[in-house]
Design an enzyme around this catalytic site. Sequence first.
Site, mmCIF file in Angstrom:
data_model
loop_
_atom_site.group_PDB
_atom_site.id
_atom_site.type_symbol
_atom_site.label_atom_id
_atom_site.label_comp_id
_atom_site.label_asym_id
_atom_site.label_seq_id
_atom_site.Cartn_x
_atom_site.Cartn_y
_atom_site.Cartn_z
ATOM 1 N N GLU A 182 0.823 -1.212 0.000
ATOM 2 C CA GLU A 182 0.000 0.000 0.000
ATOM 3 C C GLU A 182 0.859 1.266 0.000
ATOM 4 O O GLU A 182 0.501 2.264 -0.643
ATOM 5 C CB GLU A 182 -0.956 -0.003 1.199
ATOM 6 C CG GLU A 182 -1.952 -1.155 1.202
ATOM 7 C CD GLU A 182 -2.695 -1.304 -0.117
ATOM 8 O OE1 GLU A 182 -3.037 -0.278 -0.737
ATOM 9 O OE2 GLU A 182 -2.912 -2.456 -0.528
ATOM 10 N N HIS A 221 1.769 2.179 -3.408
ATOM 11 C CA HIS A 221 0.713 2.923 -4.104
ATOM 12 C C HIS A 221 0.824 4.425 -3.835
ATOM 13 O O HIS A 221 0.514 5.243 -4.717
ATOM 14 C CB HIS A 221 -0.666 2.440 -3.651
ATOM 15 C CG HIS A 221 -1.174 1.246 -4.405
ATOM 16 N ND1 HIS A 221 -1.380 1.250 -5.764
ATOM 17 C CD2 HIS A 221 -1.543 -0.001 -3.968
ATOM 18 C CE1 HIS A 221 -1.835 0.067 -6.147
ATOM 19 N NE2 HIS A 221 -1.944 -0.714 -5.077
#
Length: 528
Positions: free
Chosen positions: A494, A497
């Site tokens: 994550e 990202h």
Amino acid sequence: MATGSSNPSEGSVAADGNVFAAEIKRWRDVRGWSRAALAKQMGYDRSYVSKVESGHERPSREFALHAEAALRAGGAVRQAFYDYMAARPAARARPAVSGMNAAADGSDPHGSLVVDHDDATLSYDDDTGTYRLVQRRRLINGGAEPISRYLIRISVDRYPDDPERSNDLYSDHPLTWDEIHLRAWQGENRAEPMEWRVHHDREAFKEVWLIFANDVGRFPLYPGESCWIEYEYTVADEHWGHWFQRAVRLPTRRLSVRLDFPSELEPVVWGLHTSMTAESMPFATAINRSCVNGRQMFSWSTHDPPLHGRYRLEWDFRGRRSRSDGHTGRRGQLEERPNETMAALGVLQRDDPALRRPPRPFLLPEEAEDARRVIAALRSAAERVTWVHVFGKGMGVAAPQIGIDRAAAIIVPVHDGDGGGSLGGADGVIELLNPRIIEASPETDEHYEGCLSFFDVRGLVPRPLVVHVEHQDATGRRRITVFERSVARLVAHEIDHLHGLLYTDRMQAGAELIPVEQYRGTGTSWRY
């Protein structure tokens, strides 16, 4: 002779419980129920419901939850109970609107029409392939002149992402008045039928004046008065797309929506909010879901929506079957790729340039409220996704994946004791604001990963077994959390990202993606 209660504790109940009691009455009015009808729906004694609503009996949490479920208030009744329990001054001071004389209830001092409550219920009948909308509004005339008509709009778009296709559809098969079968009423329990007159008539768009009159007489809404109006119409699913939008065109105090779908269609629902000054954002609060008599009910409400705001609910029928035999009505399963499912749930897909742009960090604590809204939106997205897929290894969502340009992500681990780093909500969800990896172990391992933004494939990705992450909470406090093994992998995915990276950027040279159909690890944990 005194008219107040002689019991001091009873008097305090009436004062403190006013907000909750007013909320119960408001939602009874929305549903058009008497106290006896509400008591029957809840399974309570009518006298107890009456005492709670009059403020002479303290409500219990169980009572509030039963009332919320019966009234399907989108969380509003439950929240009013929490406000009551917290005894917040702002909650005690909130005015309750009731009766016909509403001049002193805080309506617009400039003298305009105010919508005290806007409530919509949209239901779908799979046998007939039709949607039915029932719209109820409580109007307050805060002006100086009587109101004798009210404008409503009926607008449909079967293919909102393909205007040319929609134009062709409505050109060949326009929306007709016979199909709509519009009816309208004024007053409680549809007391007075209302006449209506066409204002605009287009192939996919209608505007209608509802007239405060019928063949018996006229009943204008005079200054200082309030009333309920209700109207309903039907639209075939060949005309109605998988979305329903509420636009705030008048000052509105409460907005509530309920969707009523057959359970066998396996509906999944999410919401997006847009305004004149902001891009599309997921709802800040989750949509409540319940099952009643084989129907899936989705309810949501909000207070004081901004003028010109638009609240759009979208859905996907996961169990939808395509008609394979037009004569017999037999149906075959509609195949849908995993990436199409994720796109339908509001997750940006791999070719979207937003996934390659590092998002803006939060300035904390100044932007604390923005941070909380983004975290709420991420939780809502995660909830939608987990309705349609089991994540045996845990999962995560980063803000850019749902179109939000901010440095935030959440991780939902599998709670198998493997990974540490406990923080975030009481439910174990890890919430990261402005995170960055400041240290990583030299020891790594390699496992297959997937991504919501291209869910059709899996790829082998090497990751460190331990990561040290610096991040902030909404108050701006910085902390360093150590994550290990499976949770470290999810966190690192994550955080990538939030730097515009995808897991394919971490794969070894020459490694190839495999179709999800060939992957055998679905629904199981990583092994260490």
